[in-house]
Design a protein around this motif. Structure first.
Motif, short mmCIF file in Angstrom:
data_model
loop_
_atom_site.label_atom_id
_atom_site.label_comp_id
_atom_site.label_asym_id
_atom_site.label_seq_id
_atom_site.Cartn_x
_atom_site.Cartn_y
_atom_site.Cartn_z
N LEU A 263 30.61 -31.64 40.77
CA LEU A 263 30.51 -32.82 39.92
C LEU A 263 31.20 -34.03 40.54
O LEU A 263 30.69 -35.15 40.48
CB LEU A 263 31.11 -32.51 38.54
CG LEU A 263 30.30 -31.54 37.69
CD1 LEU A 263 31.14 -31.02 36.53
CD2 LEU A 263 29.02 -32.20 37.18
N VAL A 302 25.19 -31.93 31.79
CA VAL A 302 24.74 -30.82 32.62
C VAL A 302 23.66 -30.07 31.85
O VAL A 302 23.85 -29.73 30.68
CB VAL A 302 25.90 -29.87 32.98
CG1 VAL A 302 25.36 -28.60 33.64
CG2 VAL A 302 26.88 -30.56 33.92
N LEU A 309 21.71 -25.40 37.76
CA LEU A 309 22.27 -26.46 36.93
C LEU A 309 21.90 -27.82 37.51
O LEU A 309 21.71 -27.96 38.71
CB LEU A 309 23.80 -26.35 36.86
CG LEU A 309 24.41 -25.07 36.31
CD1 LEU A 309 25.92 -25.14 36.37
CD2 LEU A 309 23.94 -24.82 34.88
N TRP A 311 22.90 -32.19 36.87
CA TRP A 311 23.69 -33.18 36.14
C TRP A 311 22.91 -34.48 36.10
O TRP A 311 22.34 -34.92 37.09
CB TRP A 311 25.04 -33.42 36.82
CG TRP A 311 25.93 -34.36 36.07
CD1 TRP A 311 26.80 -34.03 35.07
CD2 TRP A 311 26.04 -35.78 36.23
NE1 TRP A 311 27.45 -35.15 34.61
CE2 TRP A 311 27.01 -36.26 35.30
CE3 TRP A 311 25.43 -36.71 37.07
CZ2 TRP A 311 27.35 -37.59 35.20
CZ3 TRP A 311 25.76 -38.04 36.96
CH2 TRP A 311 26.72 -38.47 36.04
#
Length: 314
Positions: A263, A302, A309, A311
């Protein structure tokens, strides 16, 4: 024992020429004077005019006068930083200041690749105490680095081993004046309350606190460097964006590490502790293809997209 200004500069090896961020306060004045004496003709100065105080124009004139007396070229940049939702005004101002410093150097003096900042040992202790008060992890406990790369420049804090009082005493001995920012005594700011009340108590109870706190911050920085290497290796294994099955093969602690790394380094956002724990719970629960995942994380969301995954900004 804390360093003297002379000892600190003896350990400082910037590329020449270099720039000093010069507010006109005691700390940056001491740094600019010492650098101009040690590297004559090789020092530039940048003053950031925030426009937040009535005295800001006087601050600029003071800086211009001193730089003219020292024969140090000065660039002035005006910044009025607004803050985004969820961002503190202080953080917005700091980011705008760094951007303005870099722009000034790269525009005015393309041959300059190094910038020196005047934060000192007391600032480092205040930063560590604020991090502790917020329950920070290793990145916060590592406090301020002495050297780092950002915006295409090398940034330096050569005075982190020097007590603030020593800088002021040196200026007084030279008969050199400086600007006193009135906001430095406003106790609505946590840092000012620490400076006014906690640092004197620490000096009385633990006289070597500047050195011992600095060592603790250095240990935290070293440990974080190792964790960054582990996180980068794990992210290479899980892929970018991370594959859920690959994440699930890691321990929960390493999942947290790799998710923070992903992230921060790929989306420039940082989850809160609560957001990260909820994300880890959801990753653990992704045992079927139909399990949905959509969580607020940092300045975005997310989501589960297929086997991975993703974002997305808010």
């Amino acid at each position: 024992m804390a360093q003297t200004l002379e000892q600190a500069l003896a350990d400082f090896s910037p590329g020449l020429p270099f720039a000093v961020a010069f507010s006109g306060g005691a700390d940056s004045t001491a740094l600019l004077l010492a650098c101009a004496q040690r590297w004559p003709g090789q020092v530039r100065a940048v003053h950031i005019h925030h426009g937040l105080q009535d005295e800001a124009d006087d601050f600029e004139r003071h800086c211009q006068d001193l730089c003219q007396a020292l024969n140090v070229p000065l660039a002035v940049r005006r910044v009025q930083a607004g803050h985004a939702p969820g961002q503190s005004p202080e953080d917005a101002a700091r980011k705008a200041r760094y951007q303005a410093l870099a722009e000034a150097v790269q525009t005015e003096w393309p041959e300059v690749h190094d910038i020196a900042l005047a934060q000192h040992a007391d600032d480092q202790v205040e930063t560590l105490l604020i991090a502790l008060s917020r329950g920070a992890g290793l990145p916060g406990l590592a406090s301020m680095p002495a050297h780092w790369q950002r915006l295409g420049l090398s940034w330096h804090r050569p005075l982190l081993g020097v007590a603030g009082a020593a800088l002021r005493e040196g200026l007084k001995a030279q008969g050199q004046s400086w600007i006193e920012d009135p906001t430095n005594v406003e106790e609505r700011y946590t840092r000012n309350r620490i400076r006014a009340h906690i640092l004197p108590a620490l000096a009385q109870t633990l006289p070597a606190f500047r050195d011992t706190f600095a060592r603790s911050a250095a240990h935290a920085a070293q440990a974080q460097e190792v964790l960054n290497e582990v996180a980068a290796q794990d992210l290479a294994h899980t892929g970018v964006p991370p594959r859920i099955l690959a994440l699930q093969q890691l321990s929960r602690a390493r999942q947290a590490l790799v998710l923070r790394h992903w992230l921060l380094h790929h989306h420039a956002t940082t989850p809160s502790a609560a957001q990260l724990n909820e994300l880890l719970d959801q990753v653990a629960a992704c045992l079927t293809r139909g399990h949905r995942l959509h969580l607020k994380v940092g300045q975005g969301f997310v989501r589960r997209e297929g086997a991975s995954l993703a974002w997305h900004p808010a």
